[in-house]
Design a protein around this motif. Sequence first.
Motif, short mmCIF file in Angstrom:
data_model
loop_
_atom_site.label_atom_id
_atom_site.label_comp_id
_atom_site.label_asym_id
_atom_site.label_seq_id
_atom_site.Cartn_x
_atom_site.Cartn_y
_atom_site.Cartn_z
N VAL A 1 1.61 -11.05 1.81
CA VAL A 1 0.99 -9.94 1.09
C VAL A 1 -0.49 -9.84 1.44
N ARG A 2 -1.17 -10.97 1.47
CA ARG A 2 -2.59 -10.96 1.83
C ARG A 2 -2.80 -10.37 3.22
N GLY A 3 -2.00 -10.81 4.17
CA GLY A 3 -2.13 -10.31 5.53
C GLY A 3 -1.82 -8.82 5.62
N ALA A 4 -0.82 -8.37 4.88
CA ALA A 4 -0.47 -6.94 4.90
C ALA A 4 -1.57 -6.09 4.29
N ILE A 5 -2.17 -6.56 3.21
CA ILE A 5 -3.27 -5.82 2.58
C ILE A 5 -4.46 -5.75 3.52
N VAL B 1 -4.36 -3.06 6.38
CA VAL B 1 -4.57 -1.64 6.09
C VAL B 1 -6.01 -1.30 6.50
N PRO B 2 -6.20 -0.23 7.27
CA PRO B 2 -7.54 0.12 7.73
C PRO B 2 -8.51 0.37 6.57
N THR B 3 -9.75 0.01 6.80
CA THR B 3 -10.76 0.15 5.73
C THR B 3 -10.99 1.61 5.36
N GLY B 4 -10.68 2.51 6.25
CA GLY B 4 -10.81 3.94 5.93
C GLY B 4 -9.94 4.36 4.76
N GLN B 5 -8.82 3.68 4.58
CA GLN B 5 -7.95 3.99 3.45
C GLN B 5 -8.61 3.63 2.12
N TRP B 6 -9.29 2.49 2.10
CA TRP B 6 -10.02 2.07 0.91
C TRP B 6 -11.15 3.07 0.62
N GLU B 7 -11.88 3.44 1.66
CA GLU B 7 -13.01 4.35 1.49
C GLU B 7 -12.55 5.73 1.05
N SER B 8 -11.44 6.19 1.60
CA SER B 8 -10.90 7.50 1.21
C SER B 8 -10.50 7.51 -0.26
N ALA B 9 -9.85 6.45 -0.70
CA ALA B 9 -9.44 6.37 -2.11
C ALA B 9 -10.67 6.32 -3.02
N GLU B 10 -11.70 5.59 -2.58
CA GLU B 10 -12.92 5.52 -3.37
C GLU B 10 -13.60 6.88 -3.45
N SER B 11 -13.60 7.63 -2.34
CA SER B 11 -14.23 8.95 -2.34
C SER B 11 -13.47 9.94 -3.21
N LEU B 12 -12.17 9.71 -3.41
CA LEU B 12 -11.38 10.57 -4.29
C LEU B 12 -11.51 10.16 -5.76
N VAL C 1 -2.23 3.81 -2.87
CA VAL C 1 -2.64 3.98 -1.47
C VAL C 1 -2.30 2.75 -0.63
N ILE C 2 -2.75 1.59 -1.06
CA ILE C 2 -2.65 0.39 -0.23
C ILE C 2 -1.25 -0.21 -0.24
N LEU C 3 -0.69 -0.49 -1.40
CA LEU C 3 0.61 -1.17 -1.48
C LEU C 3 1.75 -0.39 -0.82
N PRO C 4 1.80 0.95 -0.95
CA PRO C 4 2.87 1.65 -0.21
C PRO C 4 2.78 1.45 1.30
N VAL D 1 4.15 -2.17 2.41
CA VAL D 1 5.60 -2.42 2.39
C VAL D 1 6.15 -2.35 3.81
N LYS D 2 5.70 -1.38 4.58
CA LYS D 2 6.19 -1.24 5.96
C LYS D 2 5.78 -2.44 6.80
N ARG D 3 4.62 -2.98 6.54
CA ARG D 3 4.13 -4.10 7.35
C ARG D 3 4.75 -5.44 6.94
N ILE D 4 5.12 -5.54 5.69
CA ILE D 4 5.57 -6.83 5.17
C ILE D 4 7.09 -6.98 5.18
N LEU D 5 7.81 -5.88 5.33
CA LEU D 5 9.27 -5.91 5.23
C LEU D 5 9.94 -6.90 6.19
N PRO D 6 9.58 -6.96 7.47
CA PRO D 6 10.23 -7.95 8.35
C PRO D 6 10.01 -9.38 7.88
#
Length: 134
Positions: A20-24, A27-38, A49-52, A55-60
């Motif tokens: 989970v730590r590695g998957a989080i 996620v590109p930092t732009g996603q965090w910044e976009s959510a903060e700007s919203l 934003v982040i956890l969905p 899931v794709k990265r952690i499933l395997p």
Amino acid sequence: WLKAVIGLSLPVMAYMSEYVRGAILSVPTGQWESAESLGFSRGQTMRMVILPQTVKRILPNWMNLYAVLTMATPLVSIIGVDDIMGYTRSALSAEGRPDILIPMYLYVLGWFFVYCYPISLITSRLERRYSVKL
């Protein structure tokens, strides 16, 4: 039973937390910044934003860990690998026919295969479905 639960759950928890730590972190930092700007709060950012995306990265990794846990569980179950092998040895010695040694062990192997192979198929299907396209 308690020893088995603790013995299997501690390594699984450690691996899961690392996945989970590695998957989080992936996620590109732009996603965090976009959510903060919203105006999303930290909890909203993680939940919507982040956890969905993780899931794709952690499933395997999840499915691999599930398969490993599935194969490790018989070691501590009521009829585990040792018991199955003991029953096989008992049957072989009772019959007094060493020629059925390999077929008996192949029978036991077959049951493990029947249980574990569908896990592999489901994993492949889920990986294709949720693959990350970079």
